[in-house]
Design an enzyme around this catalytic site. Structure first.
Site, short mmCIF file in Angstrom:
data_model
loop_
_atom_site.label_atom_id
_atom_site.label_comp_id
_atom_site.label_asym_id
_atom_site.label_seq_id
_atom_site.Cartn_x
_atom_site.Cartn_y
_atom_site.Cartn_z
N GLU A 59 -1.80 -7.25 7.86
CA GLU A 59 -0.56 -7.17 8.27
C GLU A 59 -0.26 -8.03 9.66
O GLU A 59 -1.05 -8.32 10.34
CB GLU A 59 -0.38 -5.71 8.58
N HIS A 111 0.96 -1.43 0.14
CA HIS A 111 0.06 -0.01 0.07
C HIS A 111 0.72 1.19 0.02
O HIS A 111 2.05 1.31 0.57
CB HIS A 111 -0.94 0.02 1.24
#
Length: 201
Positions: A91, A20
């Site tokens: 994550e 990202h």
């Protein structure tokens, strides 16, 4: 001399990894796991700049972490309406270290290393390996059908996936660095899983 081939061989299908774009927390080095922070203006700009880079790829599936920073990056890169989210690409859970920088953690625990030690009340690299292996198994089925796969997620989990792809141990992700809005390509050569490209800006 090898015979001339008028047409190049088709490129084997690949898994493309996309981290990202920048967030305020990634810019300042804070460990960002469960916290759902947005992209910065620069993060949005860098994500949008990837649209022409990826425009010619034909992805059979686009998988993303459910966190807004990953989904927004995928949208800006040109895949709105095609994104499927999975917690397997979330994550690392940093547990008690969520929101802390590495120097702040070192003050509490000198010598700490995420890949070796994991996070208290969070995940270890071995636990994350289980998640990314599931993603790889799904991606491989798409590759076997002749199509590319795009995975949009976070720095540490994508490093864990890259390590798994080339049969490094779980802590091997420490050897792979992936910048915000960085790209990687995973493929095959002579039947072996290989990294074709890593951390392209």
């Amino acid at each position: 001399m090898s015979p001339h081939h008028p047409y190049p061989e088709a490129k084997p299908p690949q898994i493309v990894l996309l981290r990202h774009g920048e967030t305020e927390w990634s810019r300042t080095g804070k460990h960002t796991g469960r916290t759902d922070v947005p992209l910065t203006d620069e993060g949005e700009r860098r994500a949008a700049a990837l649209r022409p880079v990826l425009a010619d790829r034909r992805f059979g599936v686009v998988l993303a972490s459910p966190r807004q920073r990953a989904v927004r990056t995928a949208e800006l890169a040109g895949f709105a309406g095609r994104i499927e989210t999975t917690e397997d690409l979330a994550e690392f859970d940093y547990g008690a270290y969520e929101g802390l920088t590495s120097p702040q953690i070192a003050e509490q625990r000198p010598g700490w290393d995420l890949w070796r030690d994991g996070a208290p009340d969070g995940e270890t690299a071995a636990e994350v390996r289980v998640r990314v292996e599931r993603v790889i198994a799904r991606a491989q089925r798409v590759l076997d059908g002749g199509q590319d796969v795009l995975l949009v997620a976070h720095g540490h989990v994508l490093r864990a996936l890259g390590a798994a792809w080339i049969d490094l141990p779980p802590e091997g992700g420490a050897r792979l660095v992936l910048s915000t809005a960085g790209l990687a390509e995973l493929g095959h050569e002579h039947g072996n899983r290989v990294i074709d490209l890593w951390n392209a800006a």
